[in-house]
Design a protein around this motif. Structure first.
Motif, PDB file in Angstrom:
ATOM      1  N   GLY A 259      42.444  -7.645  63.784  1.00 15.95           N
ATOM      2  CA  GLY A 259      41.046  -7.858  64.147  1.00 15.95           C
ATOM      3  C   GLY A 259      40.758  -7.605  65.607  1.00 15.95           C
ATOM      4  N   GLY A 260      41.444  -6.621  66.197  1.00 16.92           N
ATOM      5  CA  GLY A 260      41.223  -6.296  67.604  1.00 16.92           C
ATOM      6  C   GLY A 260      42.026  -7.132  68.571  1.00 16.92           C
ATOM      7  N   ILE A 261      42.803  -8.089  68.054  1.00 20.33           N
ATOM      8  CA  ILE A 261      43.619  -8.938  68.922  1.00 20.33           C
ATOM      9  C   ILE A 261      45.069  -8.444  68.892  1.00 20.33           C
ATOM     10  N   PRO A 262      45.635  -8.040  70.046  1.00 25.12           N
ATOM     11  CA  PRO A 262      47.035  -7.592  70.059  1.00 25.12           C
ATOM     12  C   PRO A 262      47.983  -8.760  69.858  1.00 25.12           C
ATOM     13  N   MET A 263      48.975  -8.568  69.016  1.00 19.86           N
ATOM     14  CA  MET A 263      49.978  -9.597  68.766  1.00 19.86           C
ATOM     15  C   MET A 263      51.367  -8.988  68.899  1.00 19.86           C
ATOM     16  N   ILE A 264      52.316  -9.794  69.392  1.00 24.15           N
ATOM     17  CA  ILE A 264      53.692  -9.340  69.566  1.00 24.15           C
ATOM     18  C   ILE A 264      54.516  -9.763  68.359  1.00 24.15           C
ATOM     19  N   ASP A 265      55.162  -8.783  67.728  1.00 24.31           N
ATOM     20  CA  ASP A 265      56.106  -9.097  66.663  1.00 24.31           C
ATOM     21  C   ASP A 265      57.388  -9.582  67.334  1.00 24.31           C
ATOM     22  N   VAL A 266      57.666 -10.874  67.219  1.00 27.60           N
ATOM     23  CA  VAL A 266      58.777 -11.477  67.950  1.00 27.60           C
ATOM     24  C   VAL A 266      60.121 -10.882  67.539  1.00 27.60           C
ATOM     25  N   ARG A 267      60.236 -10.425  66.320  1.00 34.36           N
ATOM     26  CA  ARG A 267      61.514  -9.854  65.891  1.00 34.36           C
ATOM     27  C   ARG A 267      61.243  -8.625  65.028  1.00 34.36           C
ATOM     28  N   HIS A 268      60.823  -7.546  65.679  1.00 35.58           N
ATOM     29  CA  HIS A 268      60.553  -6.316  64.925  1.00 35.58           C
ATOM     30  C   HIS A 268      61.863  -5.718  64.420  1.00 35.58           C
ATOM     31  N   VAL A 269      61.886  -5.423  63.134  1.00 34.39           N
ATOM     32  CA  VAL A 269      63.071  -4.844  62.498  1.00 34.39           C
ATOM     33  C   VAL A 269      62.694  -3.455  61.965  1.00 34.39           C
ATOM     34  N   PRO A 270      63.298  -2.389  62.501  1.00 33.55           N
ATOM     35  CA  PRO A 270      62.948  -1.048  62.033  1.00 33.55           C
ATOM     36  C   PRO A 270      63.067  -0.880  60.519  1.00 33.55           C
ATOM     37  N   LEU A 271      64.003  -1.601  59.899  1.00 35.44           N
ATOM     38  CA  LEU A 271      64.205  -1.451  58.458  1.00 35.44           C
ATOM     39  C   LEU A 271      63.128  -2.154  57.631  1.00 35.44           C
ATOM     40  N   ASP A 272      62.186  -2.839  58.293  1.00 35.87           N
ATOM     41  CA  ASP A 272      61.030  -3.367  57.572  1.00 35.87           C
ATOM     42  C   ASP A 272      60.054  -2.254  57.202  1.00 35.87           C
ATOM     43  N   GLU A 273      60.164  -1.120  57.897  1.00 34.96           N
ATOM     44  CA  GLU A 273      59.279   0.006  57.619  1.00 34.96           C
ATOM     45  C   GLU A 273      59.767   0.745  56.374  1.00 34.96           C
ATOM     46  N   ALA A 274      58.819   1.069  55.501  1.00 36.77           N
ATOM     47  CA  ALA A 274      59.157   1.633  54.191  1.00 36.77           C
ATOM     48  C   ALA A 274      59.958   2.926  54.308  1.00 36.77           C
ATOM     49  N   MET A 275      59.582   3.794  55.245  1.00 43.09           N
ATOM     50  CA  MET A 275      60.281   5.072  55.390  1.00 43.09           C
ATOM     51  C   MET A 275      61.740   4.855  55.766  1.00 43.09           C
ATOM     52  N   ASN A 276      61.984   4.003  56.758  1.00 41.00           N
ATOM     53  CA  ASN A 276      63.358   3.731  57.187  1.00 41.00           C
ATOM     54  C   ASN A 276      64.169   3.089  56.069  1.00 41.00           C
ATOM     55  N   ALA A 277      63.558   2.111  55.383  1.00 39.29           N
ATOM     56  CA  ALA A 277      64.264   1.437  54.288  1.00 39.29           C
ATOM     57  C   ALA A 277      64.595   2.417  53.171  1.00 39.29           C
ATOM     58  N   GLY A 278      63.668   3.341  52.891  1.00 41.87           N
ATOM     59  CA  GLY A 278      63.916   4.334  51.843  1.00 41.87           C
ATOM     60  C   GLY A 278      65.050   5.278  52.190  1.00 41.87           C
ATOM     61  N   ILE A 279      65.082   5.729  53.446  1.00 42.95           N
ATOM     62  CA  ILE A 279      66.165   6.618  53.898  1.00 42.95           C
ATOM     63  C   ILE A 279      67.513   5.921  53.772  1.00 42.95           C
ATOM     64  N   LYS A 280      67.556   4.668  54.209  1.00 46.10           N
ATOM     65  CA  LYS A 280      68.821   3.922  54.161  1.00 46.10           C
ATOM     66  C   LYS A 280      69.260   3.683  52.719  1.00 46.10           C
ATOM     67  N   ARG A 281      68.306   3.381  51.826  1.00 45.25           N
ATOM     68  CA  ARG A 281      68.659   3.115  50.429  1.00 45.25           C
ATOM     69  C   ARG A 281      69.173   4.370  49.731  1.00 45.25           C
ATOM     70  N   ILE A 282      68.546   5.497  49.989  1.00 41.83           N
ATOM     71  CA  ILE A 282      69.007   6.767  49.410  1.00 41.83           C
ATOM     72  C   ILE A 282      70.429   7.070  49.873  1.00 41.83           C
ATOM     73  N   PHE A 283      70.676   6.859  51.163  1.00 43.20           N
ATOM     74  CA  PHE A 283      72.029   7.085  51.693  1.00 43.20           C
ATOM     75  C   PHE A 283      73.033   6.138  51.041  1.00 43.20           C
ATOM     76  N   ASP A 284      72.653   4.861  50.903  1.00 41.33           N
ATOM     77  CA  ASP A 284      73.555   3.875  50.295  1.00 41.33           C
ATOM     78  C   ASP A 284      73.953   4.274  48.884  1.00 41.33           C
ATOM     79  N   ILE A 285      72.968   4.679  48.089  1.00 42.61           N
ATOM     80  CA  ILE A 285      73.251   5.044  46.691  1.00 42.61           C
ATOM     81  C   ILE A 285      74.125   6.291  46.628  1.00 42.61           C
TER      82      ILE A 285
END
Length: 467
Positions: A259-285
């Protein structure tokens, strides 16, 4: 004394990059068509390659800019800059090949393009390393420095001073502090003068050449931040804020907007992003299927060995805590005599543990008992790379005693991980292991996963700390 000529430095960088790219392209063309080392059949002629070289220079300058190679890099790590050079070079060549495809220029030598990409990475890297050495030398002589004023001489401000003092290569010099509580009681802090109070900021900025003002204020003084920033902007001076709660922030905090208010993600995890998680899962399988297929004869031999050396099941399934604190059954080849669930779930394995079988000791030392975890990966309970999972009994203890321990459960646990390839395997410090796990979680890249796999294979599977 020379101040920060960032615009001039960027222009020099652009000229150097253009020259280096041109040299790399010419050398690749020369090796292909003039050295006599390769087939010299030329389908488009020298003028054609001159045009491609010009286009390549323009493309490289654009991709270098996109990857931030012309932004101020005074505090950027060399490894980060070299990584961006590789990315820019690969992207640049791919863009050029796409252009050539669309204009139907299909006779350009692929050998020239391949050699050019490799040479450009080497030459651009050498250029940036050389430039760093020159700038570091200049800064040690007092040139190309940025002058800093720290507002707040408390623990936060002193940490900033120590950082600057310990990293002279950054080219910063702290001219002094402003602090309401210490001025005029104290004249210096760690040999750096206290120039006045916060209300005297404008006077200090007018009387000293200052490039950056760092706000290192305690939370009770945050009401002054707006006035300080307004004054710095009025005078064209960069203001940097270090929040009083910075210890709670990750290495690379991510800002989100609600809503226009900047907020800091205290613990941003790149693997929370769908693209990154998908790449990692494909590699794992893919990796797990390939590993199970290639290692199937070895798995069969180990299974027979376990069965022949002690009574009981071949596989041992034990509860572990996985992603989002979910409990799952982790598989291993059984390396101990059959015991009660309570003893196996609440006791550490120790050196010369009497519960181990002789064959089991061999499996543990070589980490071969971990191979059935590829089935856990296929099920989705685990990943190839990630923090090692622990038993629920010990998780309950560690989360109370070890700061940030539970952060490891933001991602899937792994068969191997960043902590393991750095020596924190088996009976080693849990605190140090968690530091490496958190570094991996906050800084994940697919390239990092490949590096961990490679080092796991190269360093071998024998673990002297595995009991």
């Amino acid at each position: 004394m020379i101040r920060s000529y960032q615009t001039l430095l960027n222009r020099i960088l652009i000229l150097l990059d253009a020259s280096v790219v041109a040299l790399a392209f010419y050398l690749a063309w020369f090796l292909k068509f003039r050295s006599g080392l390769m087939d010299s059949t030329d389908s488009i002629g020298e003028l054609g390659y001159v045009g491609i070289a010009i286009a390549m220079i323009l493309v490289y300058l654009i991709t270098n800019s996109i990857y931030g190679l012309y932004t101020p890099h005074r505090t950027r790590r060399l490894r980060s800059e070299l990584t961006q050079i590789v990315k820019s070079s690969v992207t640049g060549v791919l863009i050029l090949m796409s252009i050539l495809f669309f204009i139907k220029e299909i006779h350009v030598s692929r050998a020239v393009l391949g050699m050019f990409m490799g040479l450009s990475v080497v030459f651009l890297s050498m250029e940036r390393i050389g430039l760093r050495m020159v700038l570091r030398r200049m800064r040690s002589m007092g040139y190309n420095k940025k002058f800093m004023l720290i507002i707040g001489a408390g623990p936060l401000g002193r940490n900033v001073l120590k950082l600057i003092t310990d990293n002279r290569q950054f080219g910063f010099e702290v001219l002094g502090f402003l602090d309401d509580r210490l001025y005029p009681v104290a004249e210096t802090v760690d040999d750096v003068p206290i120039l006045g109070t916060i209300d005297e900021l404008e006077t200090v900025l007018n009387s000293h050449l200052i490039d950056q003002v760092v706000l290192a204020l305690p939370i009770e003084a945050h009401h002054k931040i707006g006035q300080i920033i307004s004054l710095c902007e009025k005078m064209g001076i960069q203001a940097l804020i270090i929040p009083d709660y910075f210890n709670y922030l990750p290495a690379k905090p991510k800002f989100e907007e609600v809503g226009g208010i900047p907020m800091i993600d205290v613990r941003h995890v790149p693997l929370d992003e769908a693209m990154n998680a998908g790449i990692k899962r494909i590699f794992d399988i893919g990796f797990s299927l390939a590993a199970l297929l290639v290692l199937s004869p070895l798995l069969l031999i180990i299974a027979v060995g376990v069965k022949l050396t002690s009574p009981g099941p071949v596989l041992f399934a034990q509860e572990r805590v996985g992603k989002n604190r979910r409990i799952f059954k982790m598989y291993k080849f059984r390396s101990m005599r059959v015991s009660t669930d309570e003893s196996s779930d609440t006791q550490w394995t120790v050196e010369n543990d009497p519960r181990r079988t002789k064959f089991g000791s061999f499996l543990r030392k070589t980490s071969l008992d971990e191979l059935p975890q590829f089935f856990n990966v296929l099920k989705g309970d685990m990943s190839i790379i990630g923090p090692r999972p622990e038993r629920p009994y010990f998780v309950e203890q560690f989360k109370e005693d070890i700061p940030k321990y539970m952060i490891k459960h933001r991602v899937r646990p792994g068969i191997t991980g960043w902590a393991q390839i750095n020596g924190w395997r088996g009976d080693t410090s849990i605190e140090e292991r968690i530091k490496y796990d958190i570094h991996y979680i906050e800084n994940w890249t697919f390239a990092m996963d490949l590096k961990i796999v490679w080092k796991t294979v190269v360093n071998g599977f024998v673990n002297k700390n595995a009991y």
